[in-house]
Design an enzyme around this catalytic site. Structure first.
Site, short mmCIF file in Angstrom:
data_model
loop_
_atom_site.label_atom_id
_atom_site.label_comp_id
_atom_site.label_asym_id
_atom_site.label_seq_id
_atom_site.Cartn_x
_atom_site.Cartn_y
_atom_site.Cartn_z
N GLY A 72 11.39 101.85 87.15
CA GLY A 72 12.31 101.06 86.69
C GLY A 72 13.62 101.43 87.08
N ASP A 74 15.08 103.33 75.16
CA ASP A 74 14.71 102.26 73.98
C ASP A 74 14.16 103.28 72.71
OD1 ASP A 74 13.13 100.47 72.57
OD2 ASP A 74 11.54 100.14 74.11
N LYS A 80 19.27 100.35 74.03
CA LYS A 80 19.05 99.39 73.11
C LYS A 80 19.64 99.66 71.75
CE LYS A 80 15.01 97.21 74.94
NZ LYS A 80 13.44 96.84 74.86
N PHE A 111 13.60 92.59 74.51
CA PHE A 111 13.11 92.81 75.84
C PHE A 111 13.57 92.50 77.09
CE2 PHE A 111 9.62 92.51 79.13
CZ PHE A 111 9.29 93.99 79.29
P1 5GP Z 1 11.64 104.57 75.85
O1 5GP Z 1 10.57 105.76 76.39
O2 5GP Z 1 12.80 105.23 75.59
O3 5GP Z 1 11.15 103.88 74.78
O4 5GP Z 1 11.81 103.67 76.98
C1 5GP Z 1 12.03 103.99 78.25
C2 5GP Z 1 11.07 103.19 79.16
O5 5GP Z 1 10.46 102.08 78.62
C3 5GP Z 1 12.04 102.48 80.47
O6 5GP Z 1 12.13 103.73 81.58
C4 5GP Z 1 11.32 101.34 80.62
O7 5GP Z 1 10.53 101.40 81.93
C5 5GP Z 1 10.53 100.93 79.45
N1 5GP Z 1 11.41 99.87 78.61
C6 5GP Z 1 12.20 100.15 77.54
N2 5GP Z 1 12.53 98.82 77.11
C7 5GP Z 1 12.25 97.83 77.99
C8 5GP Z 1 12.59 96.46 77.98
O8 5GP Z 1 13.33 95.83 77.34
N3 5GP Z 1 12.43 96.05 79.08
C9 5GP Z 1 11.39 96.59 80.27
N4 5GP Z 1 11.02 95.96 81.32
N5 5GP Z 1 11.11 97.84 80.12
C10 5GP Z 1 11.63 98.38 78.90
MG MG Z 2 10.73 103.57 82.79
#
Ligand code: 5GP
Ligand code: MG
Length: 183
Positions: free
Chosen positions: A45, A104, A132, A153
């Site tokens: 990402g 997130d 977020k 999302f």
């Molecule tokens: P976390 O581990 O903080 O929950 O989320 C981080 C990873 O989850 C990000 O690097 C991304 O790859 C994915 N992610 C989190 N939220 C989103 C979103 O709204 N859209 C997309 N496409 N990926 C997300």
């Molecule tokens: Mg990611």
């Protein structure tokens, strides 16, 4: 691809203006590191964000890679973060700038920061383009945050749905009909 977009949350010129500001701030903060910086994008990402950010930081830097999977396939919520690959070289004694697309649940950063610390990084700073509006995201320390966004999302500018839409130049939301087809 354009037909699948519900709305544009952050337009491309706003992304680029904000990245310019972040790059200036990072450059000021790390300019004392005589050995320079090691930038570590969390793939896939953060690929596009990092490519734009690093070209605006006029300092010596090395690049190393980590790949983390948390939203496999068509998941819309994290399925837990797994480190699927790392190509970190020798980060011992290096100042690391870890770059991710979005903060997130915080699971990804909680997984990867200790890996870099155990390998002996001199410091680890965290840079995310998006954060977020959730308690779990705010509870994880990030040194540089591009934009705070609603808890929705999002796709585009590196972020995917089922590994598609990463090449959209702006940050968008996806039409419900794409991720929850009625048929
Ligand atoms: P976390 O581990 O903080 O929950 O989320 C981080 C990873 O989850 C990000 O690097 C991304 O790859 C994915 N992610 C989190 N939220 C989103 C979103 O709204 N859209 C997309 N496409 N990926 C997300
Ligand atoms: Mg990611």
């Amino acid at each position: 691809m354009q037909d699948d977009i519900e709305k544009v949350l952050i337009a491309a010129p706003d992304i680029h203006r904000r990245i310019g500001e972040m790059a200036e701030e990072i450059s000021r903060d790390v300019s004392d590191f005589s050995e320079g910086l090691t930038i570590v994008p969390i793939l896939t990402g953060a690929m596009i964000f990092t490519a734009d950010l690093m070209r605006k930081i006029p300092l010596k830097m090395k690049i190393n890679l980590m790949t983390v999977s948390s939203y496999p396939g068509s998941a819309l919520r994290t399925q837990g973060s797994t480190l699927v690959a790392k190509q970190l070289g020798d980060v011992q004694g290096r100042h690391v700038l870890l770059v991710d697309d979005i903060l997130d649940s915080g699971g990804t950063l909680k997984l990867v920061v200790p890996v870099l610390q155990e390998l002996g990084a001199a410091s680890v700073k965290i840079c995310v383009l998006l954060r977020k509006d959730r308690d779990t995201a705010r509870e994880v320390h990030a040194d540089y945050v591009g934009f705070d966004i609603p808890d929705e999302f999002v796709i585009g500018y590196g972020l995917d749905y089922d590994n598609v839409y990463r090449n959209l130049p702006e940050i968008c939301t996806l039409k419900a009909s794409v991720h929850s087809p009625s048929d």
